[in-house]
Design an enzyme around this catalytic site. Structure first.
Site, PDB file in Angstrom:
ATOM      1  N   TRP A 127      -3.455   7.283   0.598  1.00 33.95           N
ATOM      2  CA  TRP A 127      -3.986   5.919   0.674  1.00 33.95           C
ATOM      3  C   TRP A 127      -2.824   4.934   0.735  1.00 33.95           C
ATOM      4  O   TRP A 127      -1.851   5.063  -0.009  1.00 33.95           O
ATOM      5  CB  TRP A 127      -4.865   5.651  -0.541  1.00 33.95           C
ATOM      6  CG  TRP A 127      -5.472   4.290  -0.595  1.00 33.95           C
ATOM      7  CD1 TRP A 127      -6.063   3.619   0.429  1.00 33.95           C
ATOM      8  CD2 TRP A 127      -5.554   3.437  -1.743  1.00 33.95           C
ATOM      9  NE1 TRP A 127      -6.513   2.392   0.000  1.00 33.95           N
ATOM     10  CE2 TRP A 127      -6.212   2.259  -1.329  1.00 33.95           C
ATOM     11  CE3 TRP A 127      -5.139   3.566  -3.070  1.00 33.95           C
ATOM     12  CZ2 TRP A 127      -6.469   1.205  -2.205  1.00 33.95           C
ATOM     13  CZ3 TRP A 127      -5.388   2.518  -3.940  1.00 33.95           C
ATOM     14  CH2 TRP A 127      -6.048   1.362  -3.518  1.00 33.95           C
ATOM     15  N   ASP A 208      -7.005  10.953  -8.673  1.00 36.77           N
ATOM     16  CA  ASP A 208      -7.678   9.748  -8.204  1.00 36.77           C
ATOM     17  C   ASP A 208      -9.037  10.169  -7.656  1.00 36.77           C
ATOM     18  O   ASP A 208      -9.133  10.741  -6.573  1.00 36.77           O
ATOM     19  CB  ASP A 208      -6.830   9.078  -7.122  1.00 36.77           C
ATOM     20  CG  ASP A 208      -7.420   7.754  -6.643  1.00 36.77           C
ATOM     21  OD1 ASP A 208      -8.462   7.342  -7.177  1.00 36.77           O
ATOM     22  OD2 ASP A 208      -6.831   7.142  -5.728  1.00 36.77           O
ATOM     23  N   ALA A 210     -12.201   8.750  -6.401  1.00 38.85           N
ATOM     24  CA  ALA A 210     -12.791   7.492  -5.933  1.00 38.85           C
ATOM     25  C   ALA A 210     -14.063   7.683  -5.128  1.00 38.85           C
ATOM     26  O   ALA A 210     -14.718   6.693  -4.790  1.00 38.85           O
ATOM     27  CB  ALA A 210     -11.769   6.729  -5.078  1.00 38.85           C
ATOM     28  N   LYS A 243     -17.627   3.153  -4.306  1.00 37.74           N
ATOM     29  CA  LYS A 243     -18.268   3.828  -3.187  1.00 37.74           C
ATOM     30  C   LYS A 243     -19.560   4.514  -3.592  1.00 37.74           C
ATOM     31  O   LYS A 243     -20.573   4.386  -2.900  1.00 37.74           O
ATOM     32  CB  LYS A 243     -17.310   4.858  -2.567  1.00 37.74           C
ATOM     33  CG  LYS A 243     -15.954   4.316  -2.130  1.00 37.74           C
ATOM     34  CD  LYS A 243     -16.064   3.269  -1.052  1.00 37.74           C
ATOM     35  CE  LYS A 243     -14.714   2.947  -0.405  1.00 37.74           C
ATOM     36  NZ  LYS A 243     -13.740   2.342  -1.306  1.00 37.74           N
TER      37      LYS A 243
END
Length: 396
Positions: A127, A208, A210, A243
């Protein structure tokens, strides 16, 4: 004057693309840049479960007082049960609410820096905001070229080889699922191999997570994080609800630290709370309260999971439709079907990306990353035709 020494900073590339798209008057333009889910009509809807939770809060919430630096403890407990399952018991984990997943990552970076961690290893591409977040905290990002972009494949041996050169005490950043920007994750054997190297070399994992629920399923998408954190004495997990609950603008996240025992976990937690106090003092409430209401209510949880299934199914359908277009010139779309989640990275050059934007109003990041949810089904046909025209024009 105090600010005279400051230099003008370049605009964030993705935000620049978003602005250019909004200002483009052409009909049929396609936005593959911004990382939000869209339905077939191009909308980013509020989930029904979220609306019902908000209606309940409107009726029942009695105060807007501060939560305290830890945030909504019930939100943290319910979410931790869903994330960690039985693999990382409650006595090994402690955490706090953060302003989004980025807030969780920044807090994790500051904790690493305070603990004397100098380097964090990550598979590249990653990212775009990962390295800057760690750089601002004084932690150097060690990028490992571990993806074959044209083949849409994760190079596990290359990643393991690089981790074999990491020094004990170095950190390792791992995407829990639905890798951004590749959409390619390790398989279960790959996760176990990564966990073994982390454990044997004394590395500190930061997962992470997400996009839980956008890959193989809500429970299935926690597998990698659980394997890694269960095998390491210390670890961190940064979480985003943007999300999977559709709470983009509410900035709802969490950060957990895992430790061998409650005493050492309490020390880490005390440092997290001190850092959070100096950064944002108290976290925002609304998004976490919505998640808490949903997870406390079995009927709302069922509605939310059904909606999350619909999001995942749409992403899978778009991937399959793109893959069905096969090879168009030098661009092979077939491997896109192997990916998961919202993102994929296509083997496109900078000049090709600019040509697609200028000639066909198709906007994507300069790296070739696309948000597959930016397509509707007619948009896939327009994208195919644009790639064919690009090949005929000899744009390389």
């Amino acid at each position: 004057m105090p600010f005279e020494s400051l230099a003008l900073q370049p605009a964030d590339p993705l935000l620049k693309i978003i602005g250019a798209f909004r200002g483009d008057p052409r009909h049929g333009k396609i936005d593959l840049g911004v990382g939000v889910f869209r339905d077939e009509q191009g909308h980013t809807p509020v989930m029904r479960a979220v609306k019902q939770a908000e209606e309940r809060l409107l009726r029942e919430q009695q105060s807007k007082s501060y939560l305290g630096p830890e945030g909504d403890k019930r939100f943290l407990d319910l979410l931790a049960e869903a994330v960690f399952g039985n693999d990382v018991p409650a006595g090994r984990r402690s955490g706090l609410q953060t302003p989004g997943g980025t807030g969780a990552l920044r807090l994790a970076a500051e904790l690493l820096a305070r603990a004397g961690v100098k380097r964090i290893w990550m598979a590249a591409p990653s990212w775009a905001n990962h390295a800057p977040v760690f750089l601002q905290a004084g932690v150097e990002s060690m990028l490992v070229n571990a993806f074959d972009v044209p083949a849409q494949r994760f190079d596990l041996p290359a990643f393991l080889e690089a981790l074999g050169t990491a020094a004990p005490g170095d950190a390792v950043l791992l995407h829990g699922c639905c890798h951004n920007p590749m959409g390619i994750d390790p398989d279960p054997l790959g996760w176990r191999a990564i966990a073994e190297v982390i454990a044997t070399r004394g590395l500190l994992p930061l997962v992470d997570l997400a996009y839980q629920g956008l890959g193989d399923g809500f429970e299935e998408d926690a597998m990698g994080a659980r394997i890694v954190l269960a095998g390491a004495p210390f670890g961190l997990l940064a979480y985003s609800c943007d999300k999977n609950f559709g709470l983009y603008r509410e900035r709802t996240g969490a950060l957990w630290v895992t430790a061998p025992d409650e005493a050492r976990g309490a020390v880490a937690q005390s440092n997290l709370l001190a850092l959070a106090r100096a950064n944002w003092s108290m976290p925002p409430d609304h998004g976490a309260a919505v998640v808490r209401v949903i997870l406390e209510d079995a009927a709302l949880t069922r509605i939310w999971l059904e909606e999350l299934d619909a999001v995942r199914n749409r992403l899978g359908a778009i991937r399959r439709a793109l893959a069905a277009e096969g090879r168009i010139g030098a661009v092979n779309l077939t491997p896109v079907a192997r990916g998961k989640g919202m993102f994929a990275t296509l083997p496109l050059s900078r000049s090709q990306i600019e040509w697609l934007r200028d000639e066909h109003a198709i906007y994507l990041a300069g790296s070739g990353r696309i948000n597959v949810a930016g397509f509707d089904m007619p948009g896939i046909a327009r994208f195919r035709d644009a790639l064919r025209a690009m090949d005929r024009a000899g744009i390389a």
